[in-house]
Design an enzyme around this catalytic site. Sequence first.
Site, short mmCIF file in Angstrom:
data_model
loop_
_atom_site.label_atom_id
_atom_site.label_comp_id
_atom_site.label_asym_id
_atom_site.label_seq_id
_atom_site.Cartn_x
_atom_site.Cartn_y
_atom_site.Cartn_z
N ARG A 276 0.79 -1.23 0.05
CA ARG A 276 0.02 0.01 0.00
C ARG A 276 0.83 1.33 0.00
NH1 ARG A 276 -3.49 -2.59 -1.51
NH2 ARG A 276 -5.20 -3.08 -0.89
N ASP B 119 4.41 -0.59 -6.75
CA ASP B 119 2.99 -0.80 -7.56
C ASP B 119 2.00 0.06 -7.08
OD1 ASP B 119 1.83 -2.29 -9.62
OD2 ASP B 119 0.69 -3.28 -7.84
N GLU C 275 -2.34 7.38 -5.09
CA GLU C 275 -2.87 6.99 -6.33
C GLU C 275 -4.34 7.06 -6.80
OE1 GLU C 275 -1.65 2.70 -5.17
OE2 GLU C 275 -3.80 2.24 -5.45
N HIS D 255 -0.45 -0.36 -9.75
CA HIS D 255 -1.46 -1.04 -8.87
C HIS D 255 -1.97 -2.38 -9.58
CE1 HIS D 255 -3.62 -1.06 -4.81
NE2 HIS D 255 -3.45 -2.53 -5.34
N GLN D 256 -1.04 -3.00 -10.29
CA GLN D 256 -1.40 -4.22 -11.04
C GLN D 256 -0.92 -5.54 -10.52
OE1 GLN D 256 0.95 -2.98 -14.64
NE2 GLN D 256 0.99 -5.19 -15.11
P1 NAD Z 1 -1.37 -11.00 5.12
O1 NAD Z 1 -2.74 -10.70 6.27
O2 NAD Z 1 -1.70 -12.44 5.01
O3 NAD Z 1 -0.10 -10.68 5.81
C1 NAD Z 1 0.27 -9.34 6.31
C2 NAD Z 1 1.06 -9.76 7.21
O4 NAD Z 1 1.91 -8.58 7.70
C3 NAD Z 1 1.13 -10.50 8.74
O5 NAD Z 1 1.84 -11.61 8.78
C4 NAD Z 1 0.92 -9.43 9.78
O6 NAD Z 1 1.37 -10.11 10.98
C5 NAD Z 1 2.13 -8.55 9.26
N1 NAD Z 1 2.18 -7.25 9.90
C6 NAD Z 1 1.24 -6.45 10.22
N2 NAD Z 1 1.77 -5.46 10.85
C7 NAD Z 1 3.13 -5.47 10.49
C8 NAD Z 1 4.33 -4.55 11.02
N3 NAD Z 1 4.01 -3.40 11.45
N4 NAD Z 1 5.51 -4.93 10.64
C9 NAD Z 1 5.88 -6.22 9.93
N5 NAD Z 1 4.66 -6.89 9.37
C10 NAD Z 1 3.62 -6.56 9.96
O7 NAD Z 1 -1.64 -10.28 4.01
P2 NAD Z 1 -1.37 -10.39 2.54
O8 NAD Z 1 -2.38 -11.31 1.79
O9 NAD Z 1 0.11 -11.08 2.52
O10 NAD Z 1 -1.26 -8.99 1.90
C11 NAD Z 1 -0.46 -8.21 2.20
C12 NAD Z 1 -0.61 -6.61 1.91
O11 NAD Z 1 -0.55 -6.70 0.33
C13 NAD Z 1 -2.29 -6.37 1.81
O12 NAD Z 1 -2.41 -5.72 3.12
C14 NAD Z 1 -2.35 -5.36 0.72
O13 NAD Z 1 -2.17 -4.06 1.20
C15 NAD Z 1 -1.32 -5.84 -0.37
N6 NAD Z 1 -1.76 -6.29 -1.36
C16 NAD Z 1 -1.56 -5.56 -2.77
C17 NAD Z 1 -1.82 -6.12 -3.96
C18 NAD Z 1 -1.55 -5.36 -5.10
O14 NAD Z 1 -2.24 -5.48 -6.31
N7 NAD Z 1 -0.54 -4.54 -5.39
C19 NAD Z 1 -2.88 -7.21 -3.95
C20 NAD Z 1 -3.19 -7.61 -2.80
C21 NAD Z 1 -2.53 -7.11 -1.70
#
Ligand code: NAD
Length: 335
Positions: A235, A259, A264, A296-297
């Site tokens: 994000r 990304d 954005e 954001h892809q």
């Molecule tokens: P997830 O919930 O499986 O994992 C997130 C991890 O981050 C967890 O293990 C959590 O303990 C950890 N975390 C929380 N606070 C933290 C901190 N302060 N420091 C370090 N680690 C911390 O989530 P995910 O499915 O792996 O997705 C992660 C992120 O990817 C989502 O929150 C979303 O914002 C982003 N995302 C982006 C896209 C894209 O198209 N660019 C697509 C999907 C998800």
Amino acid sequence: MRVAIFGARSYDRHHLGAANERHGHELVFFDAGLDITTAPLARGAGAVCAFVNDRLDAEVLAALKEHGVGLVALRCAGFNNVDLAAAEALGLPVVRVPAYSPHAVAEFTVGLLLALDRKIHRAWARTREDNFTLDGLVGRNLHGRVVGVVGTGRIGALVAKILKCGFGCKVLAADPQPNAEVESMGVRYVPREELLATAEIVTLHCPLTPGTRHLIDADMLERARPGMVLVNTSRGALVDTPALIEALKSRRLGGVALDVYEQEGDLFFRDLSGEIMEDDVFARLTSFPNVLVTGHQAFLTEEALDAIAETTLASISAAERGEKLEHRLSADLMR
Ligand code: NAD
């Protein structure tokens, strides 16, 4: 159920339309994103379907409720754009798609890193003009480099695995909830400060919450290993962009692959190629030769879109049947 789908692009129409053959809802697609001015379009819909940059603040949620909407279905994993406390107070359930294809995002993350580090995007621009010189395109091996993965949930764990097992990187991780599977691969968990001071490449995979906003700020960048490469496919607001620009100007950073971008919402998912760029921070950011930005892809694969469409419509079907919502978000997640 009538479903108002905001910010609908061609791929949303295609994948939601195909999945809906199994669910039979009345899908109404709107090009416009959701905000207070477009919320009235949801009148008469039982559910709205929204995406990452749609605005779901208290005012918009109240308007949706007033228009008779009974469910907000996010067709994404992140939920930082929703005021969950306000939704809870209104009794308006919000569901998301917690995991559709972590592989889609993890693979894109590594692709973005490789493109930046090996200057593939710049090479492509040259060969299109029949310029086959290699000056300025010297990269670095990934093998043997120290990578820091911040957040080792579904996506971060896969990135750690690809980089460690596929490329032979030395991987460090930071996460308040260490992942035993990641540890068993030989990845070492360290405090975030140590990770930043040690890693040559840092990749962000934690959610955006009040606690992680500007996780990478001027102070952190000051302490980063000189020449560090930063990758963010999570994000935009995890990174303080003006501080990032200062670190790039001072040549402290080796490169940045993004990304996602904090502002954005004003730019991404639209064709602005014929317009004057209003965002000076973004314009400066993309002016650096060692910065690579995509819009954001990372999620955008056939497999992910199919999974997103099916989970979203299944939640709407469950709501229509009055069943418990498996992917309902609780306001506690924002605390
Ligand atoms: P997830 O919930 O499986 O994992 C997130 C991890 O981050 C967890 O293990 C959590 O303990 C950890 N975390 C929380 N606070 C933290 C901190 N302060 N420091 C370090 N680690 C911390 O989530 P995910 O499915 O792996 O997705 C992660 C992120 O990817 C989502 O929150 C979303 O914002 C982003 N995302 C982006 C896209 C894209 O198209 N660019 C697509 C999907 C998800």
